[in-house]
Design a protein around this motif. Structure first.
Motif, PDB file in Angstrom:
ATOM      1  N   GLY A   2       0.819  -1.216   0.000  1.00  0.00           N
ATOM      2  CA  GLY A   2       0.000   0.000   0.000  1.00  0.00           C
ATOM      3  C   GLY A   2       0.847   1.258   0.000  1.00  0.00           C
ATOM      4  N   LYS A   3       0.148   2.380  -0.118  1.00  0.00           N
ATOM      5  CA  LYS A   3       0.839   3.666  -0.147  1.00  0.00           C
ATOM      6  C   LYS A   3       1.604   3.857   1.173  1.00  0.00           C
ATOM      7  CE  LYS A   3      -0.120   8.347  -1.479  1.00  0.00           C
ATOM      8  NZ  LYS A   3      -0.919   9.476  -1.150  1.00  0.00           N
ATOM      9  N   ASN A   4       2.860   4.318   1.063  1.00  0.00           N
ATOM     10  CA  ASN A   4       3.628   4.557   2.289  1.00  0.00           C
ATOM     11  C   ASN A   4       4.492   5.796   2.112  1.00  0.00           C
ATOM     12  OD1 ASN A   4       5.688   3.719   0.642  1.00  0.00           O
ATOM     13  ND2 ASN A   4       6.051   1.794   1.684  1.00  0.00           N
ATOM     14  N   GLY A   5       5.038   6.246   3.198  1.00  0.00           N
ATOM     15  CA  GLY A   5       5.905   7.417   3.077  1.00  0.00           C
ATOM     16  C   GLY A   5       6.241   8.022   4.429  1.00  0.00           C
ATOM     17  N   VAL A   6       6.995   9.103   4.362  1.00  0.00           N
ATOM     18  CA  VAL A   6       7.376   9.848   5.565  1.00  0.00           C
ATOM     19  C   VAL A   6       7.204  11.327   5.238  1.00  0.00           C
ATOM     20  CG1 VAL A   6       9.256  10.347   7.194  1.00  0.00           C
ATOM     21  CG2 VAL A   6       9.168   8.112   6.065  1.00  0.00           C
TER      22      VAL A   6
END
Ligand code: NAD
Length: 368
Positions: A143-147
């Motif tokens: 799934g979409k991920n990030g920081v």
């Protein structure tokens, strides 16, 4: 010999080369007795590929896997590559292979073999024989991920700072195709399907429940029940023999199958099959990792990888006889008291012989 199968072998890292060598020896011996020729092509992935090509999954590995009839994988990863850029970590090869081959279903049989009752940490495990069907190409791992940076504050005034996020997201199509594999399997087995989710909290889990309930009308003989994943973790310990088929999401299946490995004595006993589109190569591998602590010492248990080859012969090629002969040879070997160290316990002396990877492999071949 009339039939020929091309197997792409990806040994990987740590104990990977030892266990895939062992499994191919058994597969070749069992196949030739049934007039089948096995051709193997070795491909690199994981740390071994990082060392040679600078990336964990070279294009030639993906291409080689796609051109094969089936893929046998050992395991990837190890402390040597723990500090590499997360984008090229060895484990990335697994996600790349699964999505590259569109292997959306991971089937993990959990069987407590006769003679290994004392290897289970449970006092009375009973007859344990169930299958975990884990969704493999969706959910939080894909799934979409990030920081991102946040200037907001928590209620106690603490500045949030960096925020890291991963997203659990599933489409109806993804859920229905894995549910169908689970229902079909349950219909052929003891006709019980347990959906494991977290529907009391997660919206995506509630969609799994709705779709499972809808599909259950097409399988009137299959009894469907639901368990929250936290409860499932307890029930696997308290009543493992009551399960037949468990269907669950990517992350829940990942965690619960390691727990199941312990219930049946050792993670070194659990094979798996990852399958997707009919007619396309499936990927067969033990559920354990590269066990760097055992690598190169002739101590790894090769039985999960050997049993993965039996799954390959049955699932991919319909070679029931070869699959049965491998599984029966493993049973005979265990019944004769041969054990690698992971399935040997202090105080267990009756007719038990502690052996290494090579010796137990040879015994399986002798018992074919
Ligand atoms: P692991 O499964 O490698 O080992 C966990 C424990 O089980 C260790 O004590 C190990 O000695 C034992 N064990 C595992 N397989 C065994 C076998 N066949 N015979 C006897 N004992 C066995 O898990 P880990 O220690 O968390 O991870 C080690 C490395 O493997 C890490 O780099 C991890 O990322 C990687 N990993 C790879 C895969 C994969 O390739 N599919 C899966 C899990 C972990």
């Amino acid at each position: 010999m009339s039939k020929k199968y091309n197997i792409a072998v990806i040994p990987g890292d740590g104990i990977g080369p030892e266990i895939t060598t062992a499994a191919i020896e058994v597969l070749e011996a069992a196949s030739s007795r049934n007039g089948i020729e096995i051709f193997t092509k070795e491909l690199k992935a994981g740390g071994a590929a990082i060392d040679e090509f600078g990336i964990p999954l070279p294009q030639e590995t993906i291409e080689g896997a796609k051109e094969s009839d089936a893929v046998l994988l050992g395991a990837v990863g190890g402390p040597k590559w723990d500090d590499v850029d997360p984008e090229i970590r060895p484990e990335r090869a697994l996600l790349g292979l699964r999505s590259g081959l569109d292997l959306y279903a991971n089937i993990r049989p959990v069987v407590l073999h006769e003679g290994l009752e004392t290897a289970s940490p449970l006092k009375n495990p009973g007859k344990v024989d169930f299958v975990i069907v884990r969704e493999l190409t969706g959910g939080i791992y894909f799934g979409k991920n990030g920081v991102y940076q946040s200037g907001d504050r928590l209620p106690d005034g603490t500045v949030k700072g960096k925020v890291a996020f991963d997203t659990e997201s599933y489409s109806e199509g993804e859920i229905n195709r894995i549910l169908k594999i689970g229902f079909d399997l349950a219909d052929k087995r003891r006709k019980k399907l347990t959906l494991v989710d977290k529907a009391n909290v997660l919206i995506s889990s509630r969609m799994w429940r709705t779709l499972a309930t809808q599909m259950s009308f097409d399988y009137p003989d299959v009894e469907l029940d639901f368990l929250y994943v936290d409860n499932a973790a307890m029930q696997l310990i308290s009543r493992p023999s009551s399960f037949d088929v468990i269907v669950t999401s990517n992350i829940f299946g990942d965690i619960l199958s390691d727990e199941a490995g312990q219930v049946v004595g050792s993670i070194g006993m659990l094979p798996s099959a990852s399958v997707g589109m009919p007619g396309k190569p499936g990927l067969f591998e033990p559920i354990h990792g590269s066990a760097p602590d055992l690598a190169g010492q002739n101590k790894a248990n090769p039985l999960a990888t050997i049993l993965s080859c039996a799954m390959m012969m049955r699932t991919m090629f319909g070679e029931e006889e070869v699959a049965n002969s491998i599984e029966n040879a493993v049973k005979k070997t265990l019944a004769a008291g041969l054990r690698t160290s992971d399935i040997t316990f202090v105080g267990e002396t009756n007719n038990i012989t502690l052996v290494g990877t090579k010796e137990i492999t040879q015994a399986v071949i002798d018992n074919l």
